[in-house]
Design a protein around this motif. Structure first.
Motif, PDB file in Angstrom:
ATOM      1  N   LYS A  15      -8.432  18.016 -17.334  1.00  0.00           N
ATOM      2  CA  LYS A  15      -7.887  19.220 -16.483  1.00  0.00           C
ATOM      3  C   LYS A  15      -8.862  19.355 -15.364  1.00  0.00           C
ATOM      4  O   LYS A  15      -8.371  19.562 -14.250  1.00  0.00           O
ATOM      5  CB  LYS A  15      -8.145  20.377 -17.236  1.00  0.00           C
ATOM      6  N   VAL A  16     -10.176  18.885 -15.386  1.00  0.00           N
ATOM      7  CA  VAL A  16     -11.050  18.856 -14.064  1.00  0.00           C
ATOM      8  C   VAL A  16     -10.245  17.988 -13.061  1.00  0.00           C
ATOM      9  O   VAL A  16     -10.242  18.052 -11.918  1.00  0.00           O
ATOM     10  CB  VAL A  16     -12.293  18.413 -14.448  1.00  0.00           C
ATOM     11  N   THR A  17      -9.979  16.769 -13.528  1.00  0.00           N
ATOM     12  CA  THR A  17      -9.328  15.754 -12.661  1.00  0.00           C
ATOM     13  C   THR A  17      -7.923  16.410 -12.075  1.00  0.00           C
ATOM     14  O   THR A  17      -8.016  16.232 -10.799  1.00  0.00           O
ATOM     15  CB  THR A  17      -8.546  14.476 -13.407  1.00  0.00           C
ATOM     16  N   GLU A  18      -7.133  17.147 -12.726  1.00  0.00           N
ATOM     17  CA  GLU A  18      -5.972  17.575 -12.048  1.00  0.00           C
ATOM     18  C   GLU A  18      -6.474  18.830 -11.169  1.00  0.00           C
ATOM     19  O   GLU A  18      -5.994  18.840  -9.944  1.00  0.00           O
ATOM     20  CB  GLU A  18      -4.947  18.426 -13.193  1.00  0.00           C
ATOM     21  N   ASN A  55     -13.471   9.295  -9.565  1.00  0.00           N
ATOM     22  CA  ASN A  55     -13.022   8.749  -8.631  1.00  0.00           C
ATOM     23  C   ASN A  55     -12.088  10.035  -7.825  1.00  0.00           C
ATOM     24  O   ASN A  55     -11.826   9.578  -6.585  1.00  0.00           O
ATOM     25  CB  ASN A  55     -11.763   7.626  -9.325  1.00  0.00           C
ATOM     26  N   CYS A  56     -11.683  10.879  -8.553  1.00  0.00           N
ATOM     27  CA  CYS A  56     -10.825  11.839  -7.917  1.00  0.00           C
ATOM     28  C   CYS A  56     -11.689  12.655  -7.027  1.00  0.00           C
ATOM     29  O   CYS A  56     -11.000  13.287  -5.937  1.00  0.00           O
ATOM     30  CB  CYS A  56      -9.951  12.731  -9.108  1.00  0.00           C
ATOM     31  N   LEU A  57     -12.726  12.988  -7.295  1.00  0.00           N
ATOM     32  CA  LEU A  57     -13.863  13.554  -6.590  1.00  0.00           C
ATOM     33  C   LEU A  57     -13.869  13.228  -5.032  1.00  0.00           C
ATOM     34  O   LEU A  57     -14.200  13.854  -4.203  1.00  0.00           O
ATOM     35  CB  LEU A  57     -14.894  13.736  -7.028  1.00  0.00           C
ATOM     36  N   THR A  58     -13.422  11.848  -4.743  1.00  0.00           N
ATOM     37  CA  THR A  58     -13.903  11.352  -3.594  1.00  0.00           C
ATOM     38  C   THR A  58     -12.661  11.919  -2.672  1.00  0.00           C
ATOM     39  O   THR A  58     -12.899  11.845  -1.220  1.00  0.00           O
ATOM     40  CB  THR A  58     -13.566   9.642  -3.598  1.00  0.00           C
ATOM     41  N   VAL A  59     -11.670  12.558  -3.098  1.00  0.00           N
ATOM     42  CA  VAL A  59     -10.645  13.295  -2.149  1.00  0.00           C
ATOM     43  C   VAL A  59     -11.317  14.493  -1.537  1.00  0.00           C
ATOM     44  O   VAL A  59     -10.724  15.065  -0.638  1.00  0.00           O
ATOM     45  CB  VAL A  59      -9.281  13.443  -2.854  1.00  0.00           C
ATOM     46  N   LEU A  60     -12.332  14.923  -2.162  1.00  0.00           N
ATOM     47  CA  LEU A  60     -13.031  16.064  -1.469  1.00  0.00           C
ATOM     48  C   LEU A  60     -13.400  16.057  -0.242  1.00  0.00           C
ATOM     49  O   LEU A  60     -13.405  14.992   0.375  1.00  0.00           O
ATOM     50  CB  LEU A  60     -14.107  16.781  -2.384  1.00  0.00           C
ATOM     51  N   VAL A  82     -15.195  -0.356 -11.377  1.00  0.00           N
ATOM     52  CA  VAL A  82     -15.104  -1.055 -10.049  1.00  0.00           C
ATOM     53  C   VAL A  82     -14.305  -0.180  -8.872  1.00  0.00           C
ATOM     54  O   VAL A  82     -14.584   0.092  -7.778  1.00  0.00           O
ATOM     55  CB  VAL A  82     -14.406  -2.428 -10.239  1.00  0.00           C
ATOM     56  N   VAL A  83     -12.999   0.518  -9.316  1.00  0.00           N
ATOM     57  CA  VAL A  83     -12.297   1.269  -8.410  1.00  0.00           C
ATOM     58  C   VAL A  83     -13.073   2.485  -8.051  1.00  0.00           C
ATOM     59  O   VAL A  83     -13.072   2.933  -7.006  1.00  0.00           O
ATOM     60  CB  VAL A  83     -10.784   1.706  -9.232  1.00  0.00           C
ATOM     61  N   THR A  84     -13.694   3.193  -8.914  1.00  0.00           N
ATOM     62  CA  THR A  84     -14.377   4.362  -8.668  1.00  0.00           C
ATOM     63  C   THR A  84     -15.320   4.157  -7.856  1.00  0.00           C
ATOM     64  O   THR A  84     -15.910   4.779  -6.527  1.00  0.00           O
ATOM     65  CB  THR A  84     -14.854   5.026 -10.017  1.00  0.00           C
ATOM     66  N   ARG A  85     -16.324   3.176  -8.045  1.00  0.00           N
ATOM     67  CA  ARG A  85     -17.666   2.617  -7.268  1.00  0.00           C
ATOM     68  C   ARG A  85     -17.111   2.497  -5.840  1.00  0.00           C
ATOM     69  O   ARG A  85     -17.370   3.027  -4.651  1.00  0.00           O
ATOM     70  CB  ARG A  85     -18.315   1.777  -7.941  1.00  0.00           C
ATOM     71  N   GLY A  86     -16.013   1.552  -5.677  1.00  0.00           N
ATOM     72  CA  GLY A  86     -15.682   1.212  -4.406  1.00  0.00           C
ATOM     73  C   GLY A  86     -15.199   2.329  -3.573  1.00  0.00           C
ATOM     74  O   GLY A  86     -15.555   2.580  -2.292  1.00  0.00           O
ATOM     75  N   ASN A  87     -14.303   3.358  -4.171  1.00  0.00           N
ATOM     76  CA  ASN A  87     -14.116   4.470  -3.451  1.00  0.00           C
ATOM     77  C   ASN A  87     -15.123   5.432  -3.062  1.00  0.00           C
ATOM     78  O   ASN A  87     -15.007   5.955  -1.831  1.00  0.00           O
ATOM     79  CB  ASN A  87     -13.106   5.125  -4.219  1.00  0.00           C
ATOM     80  N   TRP A  88     -16.190   5.522  -3.877  1.00  0.00           N
ATOM     81  CA  TRP A  88     -17.362   6.187  -3.259  1.00  0.00           C
ATOM     82  C   TRP A  88     -18.229   5.435  -2.276  1.00  0.00           C
ATOM     83  O   TRP A  88     -18.818   6.153  -1.284  1.00  0.00           O
ATOM     84  CB  TRP A  88     -18.267   6.459  -4.520  1.00  0.00           C
ATOM     85  N   PHE A  89     -18.293   4.197  -2.378  1.00  0.00           N
ATOM     86  CA  PHE A  89     -18.816   3.582  -1.144  1.00  0.00           C
ATOM     87  C   PHE A  89     -18.097   3.767  -0.005  1.00  0.00           C
ATOM     88  O   PHE A  89     -18.712   3.727   1.226  1.00  0.00           O
ATOM     89  CB  PHE A  89     -18.668   1.745  -1.387  1.00  0.00           C
TER      90      PHE A  89
END
Length: 1026
Positions: free
Chosen positions: A931-934, A975-980, A1012-1019
């Motif tokens: 739910k938090v992701t959504e 990972n979704c938090l990177t869109v903020l 790997v995906v999440t860390r890459g997007n935060w970078f």
């Protein structure tokens, strides 16, 4: 005489004081309190005022009034007079044209549109209005006006001939707004199809083709607006509106196909595929050489799968058009010439030793073969011998697989057409060598080659008229051989698919040749085989395979008999597999009336006999009158609880699809047997029992577990069907649910009771039962803990709550409030919380719409809205031990909640969801993280406020949670938090990337991959281009 009140409103409107005048006056007209003539006379001084602004406001008011009237209010004469006046206004000052056009648009919607009016309006528009000088909305009015007139007065407007065509071309020329273009394209298509274009053919083509290909990206802020696909479809309709466009369109398409822009290439090829049939053979033949060159280039380059598909579809359309009028397979036509050009280009690639370009070449030729019977005959007669020759030349398995895969494509293409004895399938001539090649290929040591060979055998079996006589059986025997011996799972699965094709082609072969071979193995009579990589099929595998092959009533009857023979096997797994096979048969063929009839008339009786024989053995767990219980496995005479569950599904799947007469018969039989204990209703039931009372809790569990069958039948019947002595039955079920020591029996009886309550009409007898049940269960729940009766009562309470909530019963809220109060109970709190999941989840075995249950629309939303405030308030005041139960209950209610409802309560729920992340329950954490992701994308401003608390909690879960699901969900949420917005997340970037470094070494591969995906997007946060 005093002026009417509406005249003051008119004056205020003209002065710009009040803009609501039009609707007020329209209401007076609709109520017949004033005549239109009076209104026009009252507007007269404003419509003729020397001041342009006043005339504009007056004309605008008249137009608004007309728009508010119903289409049938105005008479012919009124429409004619108003149209003459408004047409004259088009020659007035340019600022008066928009309201005049708006008024004409309103008149075009009138039912009474006199002859001559449409022509006059169009002529005046084309003469006086410079369309592209108007604002977008006003141009939109012009297009809609023309559309209305064409729809209502097409015959009248056709008399204008070239004047209308020329006028429209000028009106549309240089239009740029996509909202207008969609309508303009539709108008152009209508005009092209219904008007003689004469000397304006090229002009009409140019005025639309200048937009090709469409290059438009809709705004993300307008998701419901015009899309690129809308424009493409509308423009394509213009380009295909007339065969006369061919001479201009084909060169344009060739130019765009040759461009470097992939979207233009695909659009051009798709348009070409649609245009071919319209432009015809003569026009197309002039450009076939160039088109073939362009298409071949795209297929051979292989830049994009979408582009290749579009190119091949275009080639198929070209060949299909060239095949028009070709009645003989060999003739000197445009088609034969085109095919010769193709073969000249392709043959050398088919013969290349390295097979480098054989696949794209075959793709090209297969698309040609799919176009028409003559083309297919020519291609296959040329290609099949060549491929067979190549197969013999190459010895490596991977090369042979490539050849077989391409050969299969040609066989598939041949199946597109219907053949006769006079014109047989082109595959017939090469059938023998192909079958011989496949027979050798299925013996190869390479699993991939064997798989391709079996796929080709399936293709041969599916081709109508190719295999005749004993050939079907001979090929089927080859397939069975590998079904029973090949060690590769994918090969065996493909063998099953191939044998299913035999059932469609010749069911007698399946019954008399294929099934006996498989059944012989089932009865321990193995078939000798010399196949490589062989394996020994188990009985479970053979039963499952037989079930997959049962796609015809004749096959179903044979297979069902074999499965029934193993249903009472002493081997636990074999008995369960047999039961699952029967339930699969009933489920997959429940819409097949012939098979449903067989299951009802024969199979259900046999299943009941098996269950009755099982009930005669008190077995290991045979619960006696003293309530003692033995082995927890629940086995009894070879029939376990799991087997009963699967057999009950046979009854459920069948009962839902029976006609009313048969459904009533089944209900009477089951009630007589399981409610009254009369075994005589089942023919052949020679079971010796001292007592058979399945609904008494003192009976052995081998009998009481049969209540699952009662549930399956009674809860699947239509609501209007009357169940005899239903209130006494409910009392018996309630007693069984409360007092039985056998958990399977209790659960089945509880579901049956709830399912019946859901369907019953809300009369006095039901209200009395609910009241009595509520009192009894409340008494059980209030017993001093620990007491097993409390847990039993809670389960009954939960299911009855579900029945009432789904029905929308008045007592539903009382049951739910009691359930909420139990969240504070130290012993029952967690079970009560999970009860909310039971209420909002769908259960296939009871209370579904398919089973005729009463299921109110939006019952989940209603349940949430009514109780979320109570839950959140009680959560705040709950003790430390009870808080997780409230969190779990809220989480379960959120699980199926629509986004709109969740967003309305997100401010209240967010603090509670944050606390949920501190719990240890896997289901609670997973649900909350989802739910938090959504919400991150739906309510970013809310999530941003909690970012400093949320991120550390998520990082902790990625390493400390024992559940892989939780760790992955936490990483996905991060990972979704990177869109903020960057300013929200940038300060946390270093902490997150450093913390996730340890997650890269997680013991689970799926966790590492997500890390790997999440860390890459935060970078990437804060980097240029992000």
């Amino acid at each position: 005489m005093a002026a009417p009140s509406w005249s003051i409103s008119v004056q205020n409107f003209v002065r710009g004081i009040d803009d609501s005048t039009a609707s007020d006056i329209s209401q007076l007209l609709l109520k017949n309190e004033v005549k239109l003539l009076e209104i026009v006379e009252g507007l007269g001084k404003y419509l003729t005022d020397p001041d342009t602004g006043v005339r504009c406001r007056g004309t605008g008011l008249l137009a608004d009034i007309l728009h508010n009237l119903t289409p049938d209010l105005l008479q012919d004469k009124e429409v004619e007079l108003l149209s003459v006046y408004l047409c004259d206004k088009l020659s007035d000052h340019h600022s008066i044209q928009p309201p005049a056009l708006n008024g004409l648009l309103a008149l075009s919607n009138c039912n009474a549109l006199p002859d001559g009016v449409a022509e006059k309006i169009c002529s005046q528009i084309f003469k006086e209005v410079q369309n592209q000088t108007l604002a977008q909305e006003d141009r939109h009015h012009v297009y809609i006006l023309l559309s209305n007139l064409l729809y209502k007065k097409l015959t009248e407007l056709q008399k204008m001939e070239g004047n209308f065509v020329c006028g429209y071309i000028q009106a549309m020329d240089a239009e740029r707004d996509p909202r207008n273009l969609v309508i303009a394209f539709q108008l152009a298509q209508t005009i092209t199809r219904n008007f003689p274009l004469g000397v304006f053919v090229e002009e009409m083509f140019e005025v639309t083709s200048c937009y090709f290909p469409i290059d438009f990206n809709p705004s993300a802020k307008d998701p419901g607006g015009i899309t690129r696909a809308d424009l493409i479809t509308a423009l394509r309709g213009c380009l295909t509106a007339s065969p006369k466009f061919g001479q201009y369109c084909l060169p344009l398409l060739i130019e765009k196909i040759s461009s470097d822009i992939q979207s233009a290439k695909i659009d051009s090829l798709d348009t070409l595929a649609v245009c071919c049939d319209v432009y015809g053979t003569e026009c197309l033949n002039e450009f076939t050489g160039t088109l073939l060159s362009c298409i071949r280039k795209e297929v051979f380059s292989g830049d994009s799968e979408e582009l290749i598909t579009a190119a091949l579809s275009a080639l198929t359309a070209i060949v299909k058009t060239l095949s028009q009028g070709v009645t003989q397979r060999v003739s000197s036509t445009y088609l034969s010439e085109f095919l010769q050009d193709i073969f000249k280009e392709c043959k050398r690639y088919l013969l290349e030793p390295d097979l480098r370009l054989i696949s794209p070449t075959c793709q090209l030729l297969q698309s040609v073969a799919r176009a028409s019977d003559p083309a297919c005959w020519t291609v296959l007669n040329t290609v099949i011998p060549t491929l067979l020759e190549q197969y013999a030349t190459h010895n490596q398995s991977n090369q042979r697989k490539v050849i077989l895969d391409n050969l299969k494509g040609f066989l598939e293409a041949s199946g597109t057409f219907t053949y006769t004895d006079e014109a047989p399938s082109p595959v017939m001539e090469y059938k023998a060598p192909v079958v011989e090649v496949l027979a050798a290929a299925v013996e190869d040591s390479s699993p991939s080659l064997r798989l391709s060979a079996v796929q080709m055998q399936r293709m041969l079996l599916s081709l109508s008229g190719v295999l005749v006589g004993d050939e079907v059986g001979q090929l089927g025997q080859q397939v069975v051989k590998h079904l029973l011996s090949d060690s590769d799972t994918s090969v065996r699965d493909q063998c099953v698919t191939a044998l299913q094709a035999i059932t469609c082609l010749n069911v007698e072969v399946m019954k008399n040749i294929i099934l006996p071979q498989i059944v012989s193995h089932l009865h321990n009579e193995p078939m000798e085989t010399n196949a490589p990589c062989s394996f020994e099929p188990t009985k479970e595998y053979l039963l499952t395979t037989l079930t997959s092959l049962a796609t015809h009533i004749g096959v179903v009857e044979i297979v069902a008999r074999e499965i029934l023979g193993f249903l009472t096997s002493q081997t636990d797994n074999l008995s369960l597999v047999s039961a699952k096979c029967l339930s699969t048969l009933a489920q997959e063929h429940r819409s097949h009336q012939e098979i449903v009839a067989y299951v009802y008339e024969t199979l259900l009786q046999q299943v009941l006999l098996v269950l009755l024989k099982g009930s005669s053995n008190h077995g290991a767990d045979g619960q006696g009158a003293d309530g003692s219980v033995g082995d927890s496995r629940g086995e009894c005479g070879g029939v376990s609880d799991e087997v009963v569950t699967e057999l009950a599904k046979v009854f459920r799947y069948t009962a839902v699809y029976l006609d009313r007469r048969k459904a009533e018969e089944l209900m009477q039989t089951v009630c007589e047997l399981l409610v009254r204990g009369n075994m005589a209703v089942v023919p052949g039931a020679d079971v010796k029992l001292d007592s058979f009372k399945p609904l008494q809790h003192t009976s052995p569990s081998s009998q009481t577990r049969l209540v699952a069958v009662l549930t399956a039948v009674l809860c699947s019947l239509p609501r209007e069907m009357q169940i005899p002595d239903v209130m006494l039955l409910l009392q018996s079920l309630l007693q069984l649910s409360r007092k039985s020591s056998h958990s399977f029996t209790r659960n089945s009886a509880t579901k049956c009771c709830a399912g019946l309550v859901n369907k019953l009409p809300a009369d006095d007898s039901l209200e009395s039962f609910i009241k009595e049940t509520k009192e009894v269960l409340t008494g059980d729940l209030e017993l001093s803990p620990p007491n097993p009766s409390r847990e039993k009562a809670l389960i009954i309470w939960i299911w009855l709550s579900k029945a009432l909530v789904l029905q929308g019963h008045a007592e539903a809220n009382i049951f739910i409030q009691k359930l909420i109060s139990l969240l504070d109970d130290p012993d029952l709190g967690l079970s009560a919380a999970n009860g909310f999941l039971t209420i909002v989840s769908e259960h296939e075995d009871v209370m579904t719409s398919e089973m005729s249950a009463i299921v109110q629309l939006f019952y989940r939303q209603k349940l949430f809205i009514q109780n979320v405030s109570v839950l959140t308030d009680k959560f705040q005041s709950a003790g430390k031990d009870a808080k997780p139960c409230y969190l779990m209950a809220i989480s379960h209610l959120l699980r199926f909640l629509p986004k709109q409802v969740l967003l309305a309560e997100v401010k209240t729920l967010m603090p509670i969801m944050m606390q949920s992340l501190s719990c240890v329950e896997t289901d609670l954490l997973t649900s909350t993280l989802t739910k938090v992701t959504e919400l991150t994308s739906d309510a970013p401003e809310i999530i941003s406020k909690y970012i400093d608390t949320l991120v550390p909690q998520l990082l902790k879960l990625t390493t400390t949670s024992a559940s892989m699901r939780v760790r992955i969900a936490a990483l996905q949420c991060l990972n979704c938090l990177t869109v903020l917005p960057t300013h929200v997340t940038l300060t946390l970037k270093s902490k997150v990337t450093k913390s996730l470094q340890s997650t890269l070494d997680d013991k689970k591969r799926l966790v590492r991959r997500q890390a790997v995906v999440t860390r890459g997007n935060w970078f990437l946060i804060g980097e240029p281009g992000k």
